[in-house]
Design an enzyme around this catalytic site. Sequence first.
Site, PDB file in Angstrom:
ATOM      1  N   ARG A 152       0.823  -1.230   0.000  1.00 44.04           N
ATOM      2  CA  ARG A 152       0.000   0.000   0.000  1.00 44.04           C
ATOM      3  C   ARG A 152       0.851   1.271   0.000  1.00 44.04           C
ATOM      4  NH1 ARG A 152      -3.575  -2.780   3.805  1.00 44.04           N
ATOM      5  NH2 ARG A 152      -5.193  -3.749   2.544  1.00 44.04           N
ATOM      6  N   LYS A 192       2.812  12.380 -10.556  1.00 46.43           N
ATOM      7  CA  LYS A 192       1.969  11.632 -11.503  1.00 46.43           C
ATOM      8  C   LYS A 192       2.700  10.348 -11.876  1.00 46.43           C
ATOM      9  CE  LYS A 192      -0.950  15.008 -13.835  1.00 46.43           C
ATOM     10  NZ  LYS A 192      -1.266  15.682 -15.102  1.00 46.43           N
ATOM     11  N   GLU A 238       9.536  21.148 -22.807  1.00 47.26           N
ATOM     12  CA  GLU A 238       8.846  21.274 -21.515  1.00 47.26           C
ATOM     13  C   GLU A 238       9.433  22.419 -20.686  1.00 47.26           C
ATOM     14  OE1 GLU A 238       6.151  19.517 -20.737  1.00 47.26           O
ATOM     15  OE2 GLU A 238       6.249  17.620 -21.842  1.00 47.26           O
ATOM     16  N   LYS A 294       7.151  24.309 -11.593  1.00 42.40           N
ATOM     17  CA  LYS A 294       6.271  23.145 -11.465  1.00 42.40           C
ATOM     18  C   LYS A 294       5.910  22.897 -10.006  1.00 42.40           C
ATOM     19  CE  LYS A 294       4.900  18.656 -12.795  1.00 42.40           C
ATOM     20  NZ  LYS A 294       4.963  17.542 -13.703  1.00 42.40           N
ATOM     21  N   GLU A 345      -4.865  18.205  -9.849  1.00 43.54           N
ATOM     22  CA  GLU A 345      -5.411  18.790 -11.086  1.00 43.54           C
ATOM     23  C   GLU A 345      -6.922  18.993 -10.994  1.00 43.54           C
ATOM     24  OE1 GLU A 345      -3.154  17.335 -14.456  1.00 43.54           O
ATOM     25  OE2 GLU A 345      -4.888  17.643 -15.745  1.00 43.54           O
ATOM     26  N   ARG A 372      -3.069  23.015 -12.270  1.00 42.50           N
ATOM     27  CA  ARG A 372      -2.126  22.027 -12.788  1.00 42.50           C
ATOM     28  C   ARG A 372      -2.406  21.724 -14.257  1.00 42.50           C
ATOM     29  NH1 ARG A 372       0.520  16.819  -9.766  1.00 42.50           N
ATOM     30  NH2 ARG A 372       1.873  16.277 -11.511  1.00 42.50           N
ATOM     31  N   ASN A 421      -0.561  21.160 -19.144  1.00 41.86           N
ATOM     32  CA  ASN A 421      -0.880  20.392 -20.355  1.00 41.86           C
ATOM     33  C   ASN A 421      -0.849  21.261 -21.605  1.00 41.86           C
ATOM     34  OD1 ASN A 421      -1.309  18.097 -18.782  1.00 41.86           O
ATOM     35  ND2 ASN A 421      -3.431  18.668 -18.373  1.00 41.86           N
ATOM     36  N   HIS A 448      -0.268  19.787 -25.019  1.00 46.21           N
ATOM     37  CA  HIS A 448      -0.364  18.335 -24.914  1.00 46.21           C
ATOM     38  C   HIS A 448      -1.585  17.759 -25.631  1.00 46.21           C
ATOM     39  CE1 HIS A 448       2.898  18.851 -22.133  1.00 46.21           C
ATOM     40  NE2 HIS A 448       2.964  17.566 -21.870  1.00 46.21           N
ATOM     41  N   HIS A 475      -0.851  15.336 -28.358  1.00 44.07           N
ATOM     42  CA  HIS A 475      -1.295  13.941 -28.214  1.00 44.07           C
ATOM     43  C   HIS A 475      -1.859  13.426 -29.549  1.00 44.07           C
ATOM     44  CE1 HIS A 475      -3.007  10.445 -26.140  1.00 44.07           C
ATOM     45  NE2 HIS A 475      -4.056  10.622 -26.921  1.00 44.07           N
ATOM     46  N   HIS A 485       7.831  12.566 -27.628  1.00 44.25           N
ATOM     47  CA  HIS A 485       6.798  13.275 -26.872  1.00 44.25           C
ATOM     48  C   HIS A 485       7.074  14.787 -26.818  1.00 44.25           C
ATOM     49  CE1 HIS A 485       3.774  14.154 -23.871  1.00 44.25           C
ATOM     50  NE2 HIS A 485       4.702  14.686 -23.081  1.00 44.25           N
TER      51      HIS A 485
END
Length: 366
Positions: free
Chosen positions: A120, A142, A184, A226, A236, A241, A245, A248, A252, A266
């Site tokens: 856990r 993330k 980035e 960040k 988010e 947050r 993106n 993105h 994507h 990416h």
Amino acid sequence: MTVVRVDLGERGYDIAIESGALARAGALLRPYARGRLIVITDSNVAEAQLPRLVAALAAAGIAAEPIVLPAGEATKSWAQLEQLADRLLDLGVERGDHVVALGGGVIGDLVGFTASLVKRGCGFVQVPTTLLAQVDSSVGGKTAINTRAGKNLIGAFYQPSFVLIDPDVLDTLPARDVRAGYAEVVKYGLINDAAFFAWCEANAGRLLAGDADARAHAIAHSVAAKAGIVAADERELADRRALLNLGHTFGHALEAETGFSDALLHGEAVAAGMALAFRFSAAQGLCTQDDADRVGAHLRAIGLPDGLAAAGVAAGGTALVAHMAHDKKMAGGRLPFILARGIGDAFVDKSVSLDDVAAFLDRERA
Ligand code: GLY
């Protein structure tokens, strides 16, 4: 050494940035080595950096146990998650032990997610070895794997205990990887820091040539940006947050169109996506064409793609928007877009019509 704090109360942690930090890992990682310290990396990083890290730890009397996984995006899978979790359990990992993710975004995401599940949740330290991981994916918790339904659809927010960044590890990376990661960096300027964008315009050449001061400044500035955003909106939920993106959603679609392959990395997709987001914003009357042109010009100047053609994408608007419709951020049939009122003034727009986006992309292709 620059230390940036991610201020998340009991989940808060430090990010230490220092040229040559890997050689001092014994001292820097000692607080996390009271139990077992298991270093997990991929076969590429195992050659370039693992011996240096293990030697630095050994010199401080810390016996690290290495696990080497296959390099590449395919490692972010259920199968690797299962194998890694079983190996950690076979090794008798306890909650108080730490696993160290030594690698780029793939290793950080898989190891972080596995750490969130084992017993856990066991301890977890990030030692990112790509520019993209140093300025983005290693910070903020993330973690995820890819599944047949798409990328990063199974995962957790799970913060590391510490992030150790040594900019010198970038010396052994291909120039293309560093350039892609730089997308980035420039993103933070475009989101809310026009002065940093101007710094990027003036210094990107030095940074990409490996200048240590420019590199350290860019990494520390990006990480601090960040950390501030993550502290304000860890999960988010508050549109803060989500600003990370930027580029993105368009990006994507380009990655999906090119099969998430080396044809378009990416960071390269994010670069083209940011240029598209600014030109779409200009087309919607939100920001000036001059700002959109300035963004495209900077990306082009350093060899990053600034649109569909440069990204090697020939598809039209309908096909690209169809890729976007599978985005995990889709909510109530609407996709939030990060648009801009200008350089350094990005915002979340939840009212964008996908028909407008498709028409815009068709004009971009023409
Ligand atoms: N890479 C986007 C985020 O961490 O939120």
